[in-house]
Structure formats: structure tokens, C-alpha cells
Design a protein around this motif. Sequence first.
Motif, PDB file in Angstrom:
ATOM      1  N   MET A  18       0.859  -1.136   0.000  1.00  0.00           N
ATOM      2  CA  MET A  18       0.000   0.000   0.000  1.00  0.00           C
ATOM      3  C   MET A  18       0.916   1.211   0.000  1.00  0.00           C
ATOM      4  O   MET A  18       1.802   1.312   0.840  1.00  0.00           O
ATOM      5  N   GLU A  19       0.705   2.093  -0.954  1.00  0.00           N
ATOM      6  CA  GLU A  19       1.511   3.297  -1.060  1.00  0.00           C
ATOM      7  C   GLU A  19       0.609   4.495  -1.257  1.00  0.00           C
ATOM      8  O   GLU A  19      -0.382   4.428  -1.976  1.00  0.00           O
ATOM      9  N   PHE A  20       0.996   5.595  -0.618  1.00  0.00           N
ATOM     10  CA  PHE A  20       0.267   6.844  -0.758  1.00  0.00           C
ATOM     11  C   PHE A  20       1.261   7.931  -1.133  1.00  0.00           C
ATOM     12  O   PHE A  20       2.384   7.957  -0.627  1.00  0.00           O
ATOM     13  N   SER A  21       0.839   8.827  -2.006  1.00  0.00           N
ATOM     14  CA  SER A  21       1.636   9.975  -2.397  1.00  0.00           C
ATOM     15  C   SER A  21       0.749  11.202  -2.234  1.00  0.00           C
ATOM     16  O   SER A  21      -0.269  11.337  -2.919  1.00  0.00           O
ATOM     17  N   LEU A  22       1.130  12.076  -1.311  1.00  0.00           N
ATOM     18  CA  LEU A  22       0.305  13.230  -0.967  1.00  0.00           C
ATOM     19  C   LEU A  22       1.079  14.521  -1.174  1.00  0.00           C
ATOM     20  O   LEU A  22       2.205  14.663  -0.672  1.00  0.00           O
ATOM     21  N   SER A  23       0.484  15.459  -1.881  1.00  0.00           N
ATOM     22  CA  SER A  23       1.110  16.766  -2.094  1.00  0.00           C
ATOM     23  C   SER A  23       0.936  17.615  -0.847  1.00  0.00           C
ATOM     24  O   SER A  23      -0.174  17.758  -0.336  1.00  0.00           O
ATOM     25  N   SER A  24       2.036  18.174  -0.371  1.00  0.00           N
ATOM     26  CA  SER A  24       1.970  19.025   0.819  1.00  0.00           C
ATOM     27  C   SER A  24       2.351  20.446   0.441  1.00  0.00           C
ATOM     28  O   SER A  24       2.958  20.687  -0.594  1.00  0.00           O
ATOM     29  N   GLU A  45      -4.493  19.781   7.353  1.00  0.00           N
ATOM     30  CA  GLU A  45      -4.268  21.116   6.797  1.00  0.00           C
ATOM     31  C   GLU A  45      -2.879  21.292   6.177  1.00  0.00           C
ATOM     32  O   GLU A  45      -2.630  22.287   5.494  1.00  0.00           O
ATOM     33  N   GLU A  46      -1.988  20.330   6.354  1.00  0.00           N
ATOM     34  CA  GLU A  46      -0.654  20.396   5.755  1.00  0.00           C
ATOM     35  C   GLU A  46      -0.660  19.995   4.282  1.00  0.00           C
ATOM     36  O   GLU A  46       0.321  20.228   3.578  1.00  0.00           O
ATOM     37  N   PHE A  47      -1.749  19.385   3.822  1.00  0.00           N
ATOM     38  CA  PHE A  47      -1.774  18.799   2.491  1.00  0.00           C
ATOM     39  C   PHE A  47      -2.670  19.580   1.531  1.00  0.00           C
ATOM     40  O   PHE A  47      -3.702  20.125   1.926  1.00  0.00           O
ATOM     41  N   CYS A  48      -2.267  19.617   0.278  1.00  0.00           N
ATOM     42  CA  CYS A  48      -2.986  20.358  -0.756  1.00  0.00           C
ATOM     43  C   CYS A  48      -4.381  19.790  -1.008  1.00  0.00           C
ATOM     44  O   CYS A  48      -5.293  20.533  -1.369  1.00  0.00           O
ATOM     45  N   HIS A  49      -4.532  18.503  -0.839  1.00  0.00           N
ATOM     46  CA  HIS A  49      -5.810  17.831  -1.096  1.00  0.00           C
ATOM     47  C   HIS A  49      -6.214  17.064   0.161  1.00  0.00           C
ATOM     48  O   HIS A  49      -5.909  15.867   0.287  1.00  0.00           O
ATOM     49  N   PRO A  50      -6.894  17.745   1.087  1.00  0.00           N
ATOM     50  CA  PRO A  50      -7.245  17.105   2.366  1.00  0.00           C
ATOM     51  C   PRO A  50      -8.032  15.804   2.213  1.00  0.00           C
ATOM     52  O   PRO A  50      -7.885  14.890   3.027  1.00  0.00           O
ATOM     53  N   HIS A  51      -8.826  15.700   1.155  1.00  0.00           N
ATOM     54  CA  HIS A  51      -9.603  14.461   0.967  1.00  0.00           C
ATOM     55  C   HIS A  51      -8.682  13.265   0.726  1.00  0.00           C
ATOM     56  O   HIS A  51      -8.989  12.154   1.130  1.00  0.00           O
ATOM     57  N   GLU A  52      -7.541  13.475   0.089  1.00  0.00           N
ATOM     58  CA  GLU A  52      -6.579  12.385  -0.107  1.00  0.00           C
ATOM     59  C   GLU A  52      -5.978  11.961   1.231  1.00  0.00           C
ATOM     60  O   GLU A  52      -5.782  10.773   1.482  1.00  0.00           O
ATOM     61  N   PHE A  53      -5.709  12.928   2.101  1.00  0.00           N
ATOM     62  CA  PHE A  53      -5.182  12.614   3.426  1.00  0.00           C
ATOM     63  C   PHE A  53      -6.213  11.821   4.224  1.00  0.00           C
ATOM     64  O   PHE A  53      -5.884  10.802   4.835  1.00  0.00           O
ATOM     65  N   ARG A  54      -7.464  12.261   4.199  1.00  0.00           N
ATOM     66  CA  ARG A  54      -8.520  11.538   4.908  1.00  0.00           C
ATOM     67  C   ARG A  54      -8.702  10.131   4.339  1.00  0.00           C
ATOM     68  O   ARG A  54      -8.935   9.177   5.087  1.00  0.00           O
ATOM     69  N   GLY A  55      -8.567   9.990   3.016  1.00  0.00           N
ATOM     70  CA  GLY A  55      -8.652   8.669   2.398  1.00  0.00           C
ATOM     71  C   GLY A  55      -7.538   7.751   2.866  1.00  0.00           C
ATOM     72  O   GLY A  55      -7.754   6.569   3.130  1.00  0.00           O
ATOM     73  N   MET A  56      -6.332   8.314   2.992  1.00  0.00           N
ATOM     74  CA  MET A  56      -5.208   7.522   3.485  1.00  0.00           C
ATOM     75  C   MET A  56      -5.474   7.090   4.922  1.00  0.00           C
ATOM     76  O   MET A  56      -5.266   5.921   5.274  1.00  0.00           O
ATOM     77  N   LEU A  57      -5.957   8.001   5.766  1.00  0.00           N
ATOM     78  CA  LEU A  57      -6.253   7.639   7.156  1.00  0.00           C
ATOM     79  C   LEU A  57      -7.301   6.539   7.224  1.00  0.00           C
ATOM     80  O   LEU A  57      -7.202   5.637   8.056  1.00  0.00           O
ATOM     81  N   ALA A  58      -8.296   6.588   6.341  1.00  0.00           N
ATOM     82  CA  ALA A  58      -9.326   5.542   6.326  1.00  0.00           C
ATOM     83  C   ALA A  58      -8.723   4.196   5.966  1.00  0.00           C
ATOM     84  O   ALA A  58      -9.037   3.170   6.593  1.00  0.00           O
ATOM     85  N   LYS A  59      -7.835   4.162   4.977  1.00  0.00           N
ATOM     86  CA  LYS A  59      -7.178   2.905   4.594  1.00  0.00           C
ATOM     87  C   LYS A  59      -6.272   2.390   5.711  1.00  0.00           C
ATOM     88  O   LYS A  59      -6.207   1.188   5.969  1.00  0.00           O
ATOM     89  N   LEU A  60      -5.586   3.313   6.386  1.00  0.00           N
ATOM     90  CA  LEU A  60      -4.722   2.903   7.494  1.00  0.00           C
ATOM     91  C   LEU A  60      -5.550   2.355   8.656  1.00  0.00           C
ATOM     92  O   LEU A  60      -5.151   1.378   9.291  1.00  0.00           O
ATOM     93  N   ALA A  61      -6.702   2.964   8.918  1.00  0.00           N
ATOM     94  CA  ALA A  61      -7.588   2.466   9.980  1.00  0.00           C
ATOM     95  C   ALA A  61      -8.113   1.079   9.629  1.00  0.00           C
ATOM     96  O   ALA A  61      -8.177   0.186  10.487  1.00  0.00           O
ATOM     97  N   GLU A  62      -8.456   0.874   8.361  1.00  0.00           N
ATOM     98  CA  GLU A  62      -8.904  -0.450   7.896  1.00  0.00           C
ATOM     99  C   GLU A  62      -7.791  -1.473   8.086  1.00  0.00           C
ATOM    100  O   GLU A  62      -8.030  -2.595   8.535  1.00  0.00           O
ATOM    101  N   TYR A  63      -6.571  -1.076   7.772  1.00  0.00           N
ATOM    102  CA  TYR A  63      -5.420  -1.962   7.941  1.00  0.00           C
ATOM    103  C   TYR A  63      -5.244  -2.324   9.412  1.00  0.00           C
ATOM    104  O   TYR A  63      -4.987  -3.473   9.752  1.00  0.00           O
TER     105      TYR A  63
END
Length: 79
Positions: A1-7, A54-72
Motif C-alpha cells: 500500500m503506497e500513498f503519495s500526498l502533495s503538501s 491542513e498540511e496537504f494540498c488535497h485534504p480528501h486524499e489525506f482523509r482517504g489515506m487515514l481511512a485505509k490505514l484504519a482499515e489496515y
Amino acid sequence: MEFSLSSYDGALPVEVTIDDDNGRYTIRKSDRSGEYFNSPIELIAWVKAHFHEEEFCHPHEFRGMLAKLAEYELNGTYL
């Protein structure tokens, strides 16, 4: 699982990797520094403690990553 987030603080994206097959649990920050972990649980705890939406350009991507990490965390796997 890999995530790439613009900050907002760097030109390079933040990359979060959980690779169970190879035992690789890493974070590369936008300043090119990194963090290495012995387990995915350590990595997830670090992300929750040090990254904020708030550190990331696309907060929805950050929230999506947190959801996947919580599922994991719950299932020990991801889809």
C-alpha cells in the motif's frame, strides 16, 4: 500500500509505504528526509501523531489515506 500526498511545504510529495511482502514501512517527507519503522502499527501511529490534514494540498486524499490505514489496523490487511 503506497500513498503519495502533495503538501504545502515542499515540491516533492509525501510518500507513505506499507509493504508487508518486503517488510518495508517507510515515510518520505516533502523535504526528502524519511522515517523507517519496524512495523506498520508504528508507522500508522507516527502518521497520526505528526501529520495533519491542513498540511496537504488535497485534504480528501489525506482523509482517504487515514481511512485505509484504519482499515489496515482493524483487519491487518487492505483492499
